[in-house]
Motif scaffolding. Structure first.
Motif, PDB file in Angstrom:
ATOM      1  N   THR A  63      -4.326  18.200  -4.163  1.00 16.43           N
ATOM      2  CA  THR A  63      -3.436  19.334  -4.407  1.00 16.43           C
ATOM      3  C   THR A  63      -3.791  20.028  -5.717  1.00 16.43           C
ATOM      4  O   THR A  63      -3.911  21.256  -5.774  1.00 16.43           O
ATOM      5  CB  THR A  63      -1.972  18.859  -4.436  1.00 16.43           C
ATOM      6  OG1 THR A  63      -1.645  18.243  -3.192  1.00 16.43           O
ATOM      7  CG2 THR A  63      -1.037  20.035  -4.666  1.00 16.43           C
ATOM      8  N   GLY A  64      -3.990  19.247  -6.784  1.00 17.35           N
ATOM      9  CA  GLY A  64      -4.292  19.829  -8.088  1.00 17.35           C
ATOM     10  C   GLY A  64      -5.582  20.629  -8.093  1.00 17.35           C
ATOM     11  O   GLY A  64      -5.622  21.775  -8.568  1.00 17.35           O
ATOM     12  N   PHE A  65      -6.654  20.052  -7.560  1.00 19.68           N
ATOM     13  CA  PHE A  65      -7.937  20.751  -7.546  1.00 19.68           C
ATOM     14  C   PHE A  65      -7.917  21.954  -6.600  1.00 19.68           C
ATOM     15  O   PHE A  65      -8.557  22.974  -6.867  1.00 19.68           O
ATOM     16  CB  PHE A  65      -9.064  19.789  -7.165  1.00 19.68           C
ATOM     17  CG  PHE A  65      -9.532  18.915  -8.292  1.00 19.68           C
ATOM     18  CD1 PHE A  65      -9.718  19.422  -9.571  1.00 19.68           C
ATOM     19  CD2 PHE A  65      -9.794  17.560  -8.078  1.00 19.68           C
ATOM     20  CE1 PHE A  65     -10.146  18.612 -10.617  1.00 19.68           C
ATOM     21  CE2 PHE A  65     -10.232  16.750  -9.112  1.00 19.68           C
ATOM     22  CZ  PHE A  65     -10.404  17.277 -10.381  1.00 19.68           C
ATOM     23  N   SER A  66      -7.183  21.841  -5.496  1.00 24.53           N
ATOM     24  CA  SER A  66      -7.071  22.975  -4.577  1.00 24.53           C
ATOM     25  C   SER A  66      -6.348  24.144  -5.233  1.00 24.53           C
ATOM     26  O   SER A  66      -6.685  25.313  -5.007  1.00 24.53           O
ATOM     27  CB  SER A  66      -6.344  22.555  -3.291  1.00 24.53           C
ATOM     28  OG  SER A  66      -7.089  21.607  -2.574  1.00 24.53           O
ATOM     29  N   VAL A  67      -5.350  23.841  -6.067  1.00 25.40           N
ATOM     30  CA  VAL A  67      -4.639  24.899  -6.781  1.00 25.40           C
ATOM     31  C   VAL A  67      -5.553  25.541  -7.827  1.00 25.40           C
ATOM     32  O   VAL A  67      -5.509  26.764  -8.041  1.00 25.40           O
ATOM     33  CB  VAL A  67      -3.354  24.350  -7.432  1.00 25.40           C
ATOM     34  CG1 VAL A  67      -2.707  25.389  -8.331  1.00 25.40           C
ATOM     35  CG2 VAL A  67      -2.358  23.917  -6.356  1.00 25.40           C
ATOM     36  N   VAL A  68      -6.399  24.750  -8.470  1.00 23.99           N
ATOM     37  CA  VAL A  68      -7.387  25.306  -9.402  1.00 23.99           C
ATOM     38  C   VAL A  68      -8.326  26.257  -8.654  1.00 23.99           C
ATOM     39  O   VAL A  68      -8.638  27.354  -9.135  1.00 23.99           O
ATOM     40  CB  VAL A  68      -8.191  24.183 -10.082  1.00 23.99           C
ATOM     41  CG1 VAL A  68      -9.395  24.766 -10.833  1.00 23.99           C
ATOM     42  CG2 VAL A  68      -7.314  23.397 -11.047  1.00 23.99           C
ATOM     43  N   GLU A  69      -8.788  25.831  -7.484  1.00 23.93           N
ATOM     44  CA  GLU A  69      -9.665  26.671  -6.664  1.00 23.93           C
ATOM     45  C   GLU A  69      -8.968  27.979  -6.290  1.00 23.93           C
ATOM     46  O   GLU A  69      -9.561  29.059  -6.349  1.00 23.93           O
ATOM     47  CB  GLU A  69     -10.063  25.899  -5.401  1.00 23.93           C
ATOM     48  CG  GLU A  69     -11.146  26.545  -4.578  1.00 23.93           C
ATOM     49  CD  GLU A  69     -11.590  25.647  -3.435  1.00 23.93           C
ATOM     50  OE1 GLU A  69     -12.802  25.561  -3.187  1.00 23.93           O
ATOM     51  OE2 GLU A  69     -10.716  25.027  -2.786  1.00 23.93           O
ATOM     52  N   GLU A 123      -4.433  12.617 -18.549  1.00 20.40           N
ATOM     53  CA  GLU A 123      -3.799  11.934 -19.672  1.00 20.40           C
ATOM     54  C   GLU A 123      -2.929  10.775 -19.192  1.00 20.40           C
ATOM     55  O   GLU A 123      -2.899   9.710 -19.801  1.00 20.40           O
ATOM     56  CB  GLU A 123      -2.933  12.931 -20.456  1.00 20.40           C
ATOM     57  CG  GLU A 123      -3.719  13.958 -21.237  1.00 20.40           C
ATOM     58  CD  GLU A 123      -4.462  13.353 -22.407  1.00 20.40           C
ATOM     59  OE1 GLU A 123      -3.804  12.717 -23.256  1.00 20.40           O
ATOM     60  OE2 GLU A 123      -5.701  13.510 -22.473  1.00 20.40           O
ATOM     61  N   ASP A 124      -2.214  10.982 -18.092  1.00 23.18           N
ATOM     62  CA  ASP A 124      -1.306   9.962 -17.549  1.00 23.18           C
ATOM     63  C   ASP A 124      -1.318  10.061 -16.022  1.00 23.18           C
ATOM     64  O   ASP A 124      -0.571  10.846 -15.444  1.00 23.18           O
ATOM     65  CB  ASP A 124       0.102  10.167 -18.079  1.00 23.18           C
ATOM     66  CG  ASP A 124       1.079   9.105 -17.578  1.00 23.18           C
ATOM     67  OD1 ASP A 124       0.642   8.168 -16.865  1.00 23.18           O
ATOM     68  OD2 ASP A 124       2.283   9.208 -17.879  1.00 23.18           O
ATOM     69  N   PRO A 125      -2.182   9.274 -15.347  1.00 14.41           N
ATOM     70  CA  PRO A 125      -2.308   9.362 -13.886  1.00 14.41           C
ATOM     71  C   PRO A 125      -1.014   9.072 -13.129  1.00 14.41           C
ATOM     72  O   PRO A 125      -0.898   9.432 -11.947  1.00 14.41           O
ATOM     73  CB  PRO A 125      -3.373   8.304 -13.563  1.00 14.41           C
ATOM     74  CG  PRO A 125      -4.158   8.156 -14.821  1.00 14.41           C
ATOM     75  CD  PRO A 125      -3.162   8.339 -15.920  1.00 14.41           C
ATOM     76  N   SER A 126      -0.037   8.441 -13.788  1.00 13.21           N
ATOM     77  CA  SER A 126       1.221   8.158 -13.096  1.00 13.21           C
ATOM     78  C   SER A 126       2.185   9.353 -13.115  1.00 13.21           C
ATOM     79  O   SER A 126       3.175   9.366 -12.378  1.00 13.21           O
ATOM     80  CB  SER A 126       1.911   6.945 -13.739  1.00 13.21           C
ATOM     81  OG  SER A 126       2.320   7.248 -15.073  1.00 13.21           O
ATOM     82  N   ASP A 127       1.901  10.340 -13.961  1.00 10.33           N
ATOM     83  CA  ASP A 127       2.772  11.515 -14.075  1.00 10.33           C
ATOM     84  C   ASP A 127       2.182  12.647 -13.245  1.00 10.33           C
ATOM     85  O   ASP A 127       1.226  13.301 -13.659  1.00 10.33           O
ATOM     86  CB  ASP A 127       2.905  11.931 -15.541  1.00 10.33           C
ATOM     87  CG  ASP A 127       3.901  13.084 -15.720  1.00 10.33           C
ATOM     88  OD1 ASP A 127       4.472  13.538 -14.707  1.00 10.33           O
ATOM     89  OD2 ASP A 127       4.096  13.518 -16.865  1.00 10.33           O
ATOM     90  N   ARG A 128       2.765  12.887 -12.070  1.00 10.49           N
ATOM     91  CA  ARG A 128       2.213  13.893 -11.153  1.00 10.49           C
ATOM     92  C   ARG A 128       3.132  15.083 -10.945  1.00 10.49           C
ATOM     93  O   ARG A 128       2.874  15.935 -10.109  1.00 10.49           O
ATOM     94  CB  ARG A 128       1.893  13.220  -9.813  1.00 10.49           C
ATOM     95  CG  ARG A 128       0.760  12.200  -9.969  1.00 10.49           C
ATOM     96  CD  ARG A 128       0.763  11.125  -8.933  1.00 10.49           C
ATOM     97  NE  ARG A 128      -0.195  10.076  -9.325  1.00 10.49           N
ATOM     98  CZ  ARG A 128      -0.245   8.882  -8.769  1.00 10.49           C
ATOM     99  NH1 ARG A 128       0.603   8.562  -7.812  1.00 10.49           N
ATOM    100  NH2 ARG A 128      -1.132   8.002  -9.182  1.00 10.49           N
ATOM    101  N   ARG A 129       4.196  15.136 -11.707  1.00  3.72           N
ATOM    102  CA  ARG A 129       5.142  16.247 -11.525  1.00  3.72           C
ATOM    103  C   ARG A 129       4.497  17.603 -11.799  1.00  3.72           C
ATOM    104  O   ARG A 129       4.820  18.592 -11.148  1.00  3.72           O
ATOM    105  CB  ARG A 129       6.365  16.054 -12.431  1.00  3.72           C
ATOM    106  CG  ARG A 129       7.368  15.036 -11.903  1.00  3.72           C
ATOM    107  CD  ARG A 129       8.480  14.800 -12.894  1.00  3.72           C
ATOM    108  NE  ARG A 129       7.994  14.116 -14.090  1.00  3.72           N
ATOM    109  CZ  ARG A 129       8.759  13.781 -15.125  1.00  3.72           C
ATOM    110  NH1 ARG A 129      10.032  14.096 -15.132  1.00  3.72           N
ATOM    111  NH2 ARG A 129       8.249  13.153 -16.169  1.00  3.72           N
ATOM    112  N   GLU A 130       3.595  17.638 -12.796  1.00  5.63           N
ATOM    113  CA  GLU A 130       2.944  18.904 -13.116  1.00  5.63           C
ATOM    114  C   GLU A 130       2.105  19.415 -11.940  1.00  5.63           C
ATOM    115  O   GLU A 130       1.947  20.620 -11.761  1.00  5.63           O
ATOM    116  CB  GLU A 130       2.064  18.745 -14.352  1.00  5.63           C
ATOM    117  CG  GLU A 130       2.820  18.440 -15.629  1.00  5.63           C
ATOM    118  CD  GLU A 130       3.620  19.629 -16.137  1.00  5.63           C
ATOM    119  OE1 GLU A 130       3.239  20.776 -15.828  1.00  5.63           O
ATOM    120  OE2 GLU A 130       4.631  19.411 -16.833  1.00  5.63           O
ATOM    121  N   ILE A 131       1.560  18.491 -11.153  1.00  4.00           N
ATOM    122  CA  ILE A 131       0.781  18.894  -9.970  1.00  4.00           C
ATOM    123  C   ILE A 131       1.672  19.648  -8.995  1.00  4.00           C
ATOM    124  O   ILE A 131       1.312  20.724  -8.495  1.00  4.00           O
ATOM    125  CB  ILE A 131       0.160  17.670  -9.283  1.00  4.00           C
ATOM    126  CG1 ILE A 131      -0.875  16.981 -10.191  1.00  4.00           C
ATOM    127  CG2 ILE A 131      -0.460  18.054  -7.935  1.00  4.00           C
ATOM    128  CD1 ILE A 131      -2.144  17.767 -10.402  1.00  4.00           C
TER     129      ILE A 131
END
Length: 376
Positions: free
Chosen positions: A230-236, A295-303
Motif C-alpha cells: 500500500t505504501g509503495f503503491s501510494v508513492v507510485e 523507523e518503526d515497522p510496527s507503526d502502520r497508521r501513517e500508511i
C-alpha cells in the motif's frame, strides 16, 4: 524526516527518470496500452542490472543496502513516467525474502534478475488481519503436496516465475513462496494497464513451494506485506500526480484563448493551485509514511493515512486535469489519459477512504472495531 533528496537519492532520481524517458516514451506506453508491445522479462532483468530490484536487500545478501526511502524515489519516478512495471511488487518481495532465512537462493535470483517475483493482490486486505481470520481469507491451500485455489489479480503473473501469497496449510494460516510453473494464467484487463492475471492452481504440484512463515508469524508477514504494498503503491501514485500537475500547468501556460494564455485567467489559476495542493499533500504523506514505517515497522497508521489522502486526491486531480485541458484531454491521441486512468484505478485498489479511516481508528483505538461491530 528530510523533505529533500539526499545526494544518493538525487542520483537515483536523475538516473531513473533519464532511463525511463528513453526506454518508455509515450509511443511505447501506447503500444503497451494496446497490447502490441508489452513489458518483457528481459526488460525487467535490465532493471536488475541497474540495481533497482535488489535496492533494499542488505549488502551482505547481495543487494545495495539502500533504505525504503531510496526505493521510494525509484518507485516515484516509475509513477512519473507511467510505466506499468513490477517495481513495487519486486521490492516488496525482496523485503519479505530478506526478513527470513528460508530462501537465500531466491533473494540472489531476485537481485540478479534471473527469476521474476511478484506478490498476490490477495495480500492486500481491506481491514486489520487477525490470526483467526487469515486462514479463512486465504484463496490458496496446500494439502498433501498439491496446491488448490485461485490467486486473484496477480500483477505481472504472465512474466513472473514465483509469487508470494497467503495460503492455508492443513487449515492453518501460512505465507509462502509459490512457483508459477504448472499454474493456469488467466489474463485480466485493468485500467492501469499493468499485466494482471488470475492464477489458478487446479491441483498443481507444490514442489518448489517454500513456507516463509506459519501461524502468528504468517499473520505478521501478511500485515507487513499489505503495508509495504500500500505504501509503495501510494508513492507510485504520487509520481503520477506530479506528472499530471506538470502536464496541466504547462498546457494552460501555452494554450492561448482570447489573446492571452489560459493561465492568466483566475478560474484556471484556482484549479491549478488545487492540483498542486492535492498532489503535494498526497505525495508527501506517502513519503512520510514510508519513512515512519522504516523507523518503526510496527507503526502502520501513517500508511493508511497516506492511502486515505491519495484516494481523496486521485479522483479530484482526474477531474481538474481534464477540466483544464478541455477537449484536448478527452481524445486518446493526447497522452493525459495514460496518467489519469491510473489515478482512477489506484483510488479503488486496496481500500476506500472510509476503509482506510476504519483501519486508522482500529489501530489507534483497538476497542473501536468491536464497538463498530456492535453498533452495526
Amino acid at each position: 524526516m528530510r523533505f529533500q533528496d539526499s545526494d544518493t537519492q538525487k542520483l537515483l532520481r536523475e538516473t531513473t527518470r533519464a532511463f525511463l524517458a528513453d526506454k518508455f516514451p509515450h509511443a511505447r506506453l501506447y503500444a503497451i496500452e494496446k497490447g502490441e508491445n508489452p513489458l518483457t522479462a528481459d526488460e525487467v532483468r535490465g532493471f536488475a542490472e541497474l540495481g533497482w530490484l535488489g535496492l533494499t536487500v542488505p549488502e551482505n545478501k547481495g543487494g545495495a543496502g539502500a533504505t525504503l526511502l531510496d526505493a521510494a524515489v525509484v518507485i516515484d519516478e516509475f509513477g512519473y513516467a507511467a510505466v506499468p512495471a513490477p517495481i513495487v511488487v519486486t521490492i516488496v518481495a525482496s523485503q519479505l525474502l530478506a526478513s527470513v532465512e528460508a530462501a537465500p537462493e531466491h533473494l540472489s535470483q531476485l537481485t540478479e534478475g534471473t527469476a521474476i517475483y511478484t506478490v498476490s493482490a490477495a495480500t492486500r486486505r481491506r481491514g486489520p488481519i487477525r490470526y483467526g481470520t487469515l486462514a479463512g481469507a486465504a484463496a490458496l491451500s496446500m494439502n498433501n503436496g498439491t496446491l488448490t485455489g485461485t490467486l486473484p489479480l496477480v500483477p505481472f503473473a504472465g512474466i513472473a516465475t514465483f509469487v508470494l501469497a497467503p495460503l492455508t496449510v492443513d487449515g492453518e494460516p501460512a505465507f509462502g513462496l509459490i512457483p508459477l510453473v504448472g499454474a493456469r494464467i488467466e489474463p485480466v484487463r485493468v485500467l492501469d494497464r499493468a499485466s494482471t492475471a488470475h492464477v489458478h492452481f487446479d491441483g498443481a504440484s507444490a514442489n518448489g513451494a517454500i513456507l516463509l512463515a506459519t501461524g502468528p508469524a504468517a499473520v505478521e508477514m501478511h500485515e507487513l506485506c499489505d503495508a509495504l504494498m500500500t505504501g509503495f503503491s501510494v508513492v507510485e501514485t504520487g509520481g503520477l500526480m506530479r506528472r499530471v500537475l506538470e502536464m496541466s500547468t504547462t498546457y494552460i501556460s501555452n494554450r492561448v484563448q482570447f489573446g492571452q494564455p489560459v493561465a492568466k485567467f483566475q478560474a484556471a489559476r484556482h484549479r491549478a493551485a488545487e492540483l498542486l495542493m492535492q498532489s503535494e499533500s498526497a505525495r508527501w504523506a506517502a513519503y512520510h509514511a514510508i519513512w515512519r514505517l522504516e523507523e518503526d515497522p510496527s507503526d502502520r497508521r501513517e500508511i493508511w493515512l497516506a492511502k486515505h489522502w491519495s484516494n481523496r486526491a486521485g479522483p479530484r486531480m482526474f477531474e481538474l486535469a481534464h477540466l483544464l485541458h478541455g477537449g484536448v484531454g478527452v481524445g486518446l491521441d493526447y497522452p493525459l489519459h495514460l496518467y489519469t486512468q491510473w489515478l482512477e484505478s489506484a483510488a479503488v485498489q486496496a481500500g476506500t477512504q472510509n476503509e482506510m479511516t476504519n483501519r486508522i481508528v482500529e489501530e489507534a483505538v483497538p476497542s473501536a472495531g468491536k464497538l463498530a461491530t456492535a453498533a452495526r
